[in-house]
Design a protein around this motif. Sequence first.
Motif, PDB file in Angstrom:
ATOM      1  N   ILE A 116       0.840  -1.196   0.000  1.00 25.79           N
ATOM      2  CA  ILE A 116       0.000   0.000   0.000  1.00 25.79           C
ATOM      3  C   ILE A 116       0.875   1.246   0.000  1.00 25.79           C
ATOM      4  CG2 ILE A 116      -0.215  -0.030   2.545  1.00 25.79           C
ATOM      5  CD1 ILE A 116      -3.167   0.925   2.116  1.00 25.79           C
ATOM      6  N   GLU A 117       0.372   2.272  -0.654  1.00 23.26           N
ATOM      7  CA  GLU A 117       0.999   3.588  -0.652  1.00 23.26           C
ATOM      8  C   GLU A 117      -0.001   4.547  -0.047  1.00 23.26           C
ATOM      9  OE1 GLU A 117       3.497   3.819  -4.732  1.00 23.26           O
ATOM     10  OE2 GLU A 117       1.949   5.360  -4.465  1.00 23.26           O
ATOM     11  N   ALA A 118       0.457   5.456   0.782  1.00 23.32           N
ATOM     12  CA  ALA A 118      -0.464   6.422   1.385  1.00 23.32           C
ATOM     13  C   ALA A 118       0.346   7.603   1.895  1.00 23.32           C
ATOM     14  CB  ALA A 118      -1.230   5.766   2.530  1.00 23.32           C
ATOM     15  N   TYR A 119      -0.350   8.598   2.400  1.00 26.39           N
ATOM     16  CA  TYR A 119       0.284   9.739   3.061  1.00 26.39           C
ATOM     17  C   TYR A 119       0.046   9.603   4.558  1.00 26.39           C
ATOM     18  CZ  TYR A 119       0.602  11.699  -1.579  1.00 26.39           C
ATOM     19  OH  TYR A 119       0.906  11.890  -2.900  1.00 26.39           O
ATOM     20  N   ASP A 120       1.036  10.033   5.331  1.00 34.85           N
ATOM     21  CA  ASP A 120       0.839  10.025   6.781  1.00 34.85           C
ATOM     22  C   ASP A 120       0.157  11.332   7.197  1.00 34.85           C
ATOM     23  OD1 ASP A 120       2.787  12.013   6.981  1.00 34.85           O
ATOM     24  OD2 ASP A 120       4.338  10.672   7.776  1.00 34.85           O
ATOM     25  N   ILE A 121      -0.006  11.496   8.493  1.00 37.55           N
ATOM     26  CA  ILE A 121      -0.759  12.645   9.003  1.00 37.55           C
ATOM     27  C   ILE A 121      -0.101  13.984   8.637  1.00 37.55           C
ATOM     28  CG2 ILE A 121       0.388  12.520  11.285  1.00 37.55           C
ATOM     29  CD1 ILE A 121      -3.324  13.308  10.803  1.00 37.55           C
ATOM     30  N   LYS A 122       1.210  13.936   8.411  1.00 39.06           N
ATOM     31  CA  LYS A 122       1.935  15.176   8.067  1.00 39.06           C
ATOM     32  C   LYS A 122       1.990  15.426   6.558  1.00 39.06           C
ATOM     33  CE  LYS A 122       3.117  16.223  12.309  1.00 39.06           C
ATOM     34  NZ  LYS A 122       2.343  17.314  12.964  1.00 39.06           N
ATOM     35  N   GLY A 123       1.405  14.503   5.788  1.00 45.32           N
ATOM     36  CA  GLY A 123       1.412  14.689   4.335  1.00 45.32           C
ATOM     37  C   GLY A 123       2.610  14.071   3.653  1.00 45.32           C
ATOM     38  N   LYS A 124       3.330  13.200   4.372  1.00 42.10           N
ATOM     39  CA  LYS A 124       4.504  12.535   3.811  1.00 42.10           C
ATOM     40  C   LYS A 124       4.078  11.181   3.243  1.00 42.10           C
ATOM     41  CE  LYS A 124       9.231  11.394   5.245  1.00 42.10           C
ATOM     42  NZ  LYS A 124       9.262   9.959   5.513  1.00 42.10           N
ATOM     43  N   LYS A 125       4.509  10.923   1.989  1.00 35.19           N
ATOM     44  CA  LYS A 125       4.120   9.676   1.337  1.00 35.19           C
ATOM     45  C   LYS A 125       4.946   8.519   1.879  1.00 35.19           C
ATOM     46  CE  LYS A 125       2.653   8.379  -3.267  1.00 35.19           C
ATOM     47  NZ  LYS A 125       2.655   8.730  -4.676  1.00 35.19           N
ATOM     48  N   PHE A 126       4.315   7.380   2.061  1.00 33.37           N
ATOM     49  CA  PHE A 126       5.056   6.193   2.501  1.00 33.37           C
ATOM     50  C   PHE A 126       4.507   4.963   1.797  1.00 33.37           C
ATOM     51  CE2 PHE A 126       1.969   4.075   5.290  1.00 33.37           C
ATOM     52  CZ  PHE A 126       1.075   5.095   5.570  1.00 33.37           C
ATOM     53  N   GLN A 127       5.353   3.933   1.783  1.00 30.24           N
ATOM     54  CA  GLN A 127       4.954   2.641   1.233  1.00 30.24           C
ATOM     55  C   GLN A 127       5.082   1.597   2.315  1.00 30.24           C
ATOM     56  OE1 GLN A 127       7.699   3.258  -1.703  1.00 30.24           O
ATOM     57  NE2 GLN A 127       6.213   4.056  -3.160  1.00 30.24           N
ATOM     58  N   LEU A 128       4.244   0.591   2.242  1.00 33.99           N
ATOM     59  CA  LEU A 128       4.250  -0.423   3.282  1.00 33.99           C
ATOM     60  C   LEU A 128       3.879  -1.768   2.668  1.00 33.99           C
ATOM     61  CD1 LEU A 128       4.224  -0.908   6.454  1.00 33.99           C
ATOM     62  CD2 LEU A 128       1.757  -0.540   6.316  1.00 33.99           C
ATOM     63  N   LYS A 129       4.616  -2.804   3.071  1.00 32.23           N
ATOM     64  CA  LYS A 129       4.234  -4.174   2.740  1.00 32.23           C
ATOM     65  C   LYS A 129       3.696  -4.788   4.011  1.00 32.23           C
ATOM     66  CE  LYS A 129       7.502  -5.203  -0.923  1.00 32.23           C
ATOM     67  NZ  LYS A 129       8.608  -6.021  -1.398  1.00 32.23           N
ATOM     68  N   ALA A 130       2.537  -5.388   3.934  1.00 26.01           N
ATOM     69  CA  ALA A 130       1.927  -5.921   5.156  1.00 26.01           C
ATOM     70  C   ALA A 130       1.439  -7.340   4.916  1.00 26.01           C
ATOM     71  CB  ALA A 130       0.760  -5.038   5.575  1.00 26.01           C
ATOM     72  N   ASP A 131       1.537  -8.144   5.963  1.00 22.78           N
ATOM     73  CA  ASP A 131       0.875  -9.450   5.918  1.00 22.78           C
ATOM     74  C   ASP A 131       0.206  -9.675   7.269  1.00 22.78           C
ATOM     75  OD1 ASP A 131       2.974 -10.085   7.572  1.00 22.78           O
ATOM     76  OD2 ASP A 131       4.009 -11.350   6.125  1.00 22.78           O
ATOM     77  N   GLY A 132      -0.347 -10.868   7.440  1.00 22.28           N
ATOM     78  CA  GLY A 132      -0.987 -11.192   8.714  1.00 22.28           C
ATOM     79  C   GLY A 132      -2.149 -10.255   9.036  1.00 22.28           C
ATOM     80  N   LEU A 133      -2.306  -9.982  10.325  1.00 20.46           N
ATOM     81  CA  LEU A 133      -3.447  -9.183  10.779  1.00 20.46           C
ATOM     82  C   LEU A 133      -3.424  -7.771  10.186  1.00 20.46           C
ATOM     83  CD1 LEU A 133      -5.982  -9.070  12.546  1.00 20.46           C
ATOM     84  CD2 LEU A 133      -4.527  -8.430  14.487  1.00 20.46           C
ATOM     85  N   LEU A 134      -2.230  -7.201  10.054  1.00 20.24           N
ATOM     86  CA  LEU A 134      -2.138  -5.838   9.509  1.00 20.24           C
ATOM     87  C   LEU A 134      -2.690  -5.782   8.074  1.00 20.24           C
ATOM     88  CD1 LEU A 134      -1.256  -2.899   9.768  1.00 20.24           C
ATOM     89  CD2 LEU A 134       1.060  -3.600   9.079  1.00 20.24           C
TER      90      LEU A 134
END
Length: 162
Positions: free
Chosen positions: A106-124
């Motif tokens: 997933i790609e998204a912006y955090d609360i400060k408007g900074k873009k981040f990418q994340l790979k997640a598995d399991g419950l997340l």
Amino acid sequence: MFDIVTYGDPVLTQKAEDVTSFGSELEQIVADMHAAMRLDHGIGLAAPQVGISKRIFIVGLEDEPLRVFINPVITGMSKETSEYEEGCLSFPGLYFNVVRPAAVEIEAYDIKGKKFQLKADGLLARVIQHEYDHLEGILFIDRISPVKRARALAHYHRMLKM
Ligand SMILES: [Zn+2]
């Protein structure tokens, strides 16, 4: 403080709109969503669930800092799937198994408007997909077969009358 919107409210089946400005107003919405989620002992909450049709969701797994996703885009999904029992704060008391991809990117912006990418598995990965669906107006009852869906809704409506 927000009240959680429950099934039947049209905001839950609308596609949410992009967040266009970052700042104190957005921070207040996220803080209030966090408080509402905590109060109901949830591990994820999307803005439409508090009546705000914006592309915001939060995930708060036990022993982890709060994760905030603004204008998220799911950029990858595993072919491998997993089945897990889900609940939803907008359907109090209703739980059933849902099959979803086991991992996502997933790609998204955090609360400060900074873009981040994340790979997640399991419950997340599970919670991310459930909450992301809320931004598309898709509910967990839409992720099961029509027969199971009808059964789950009948059960839910019976519970509401008790
Ligand atoms: Zn939900």
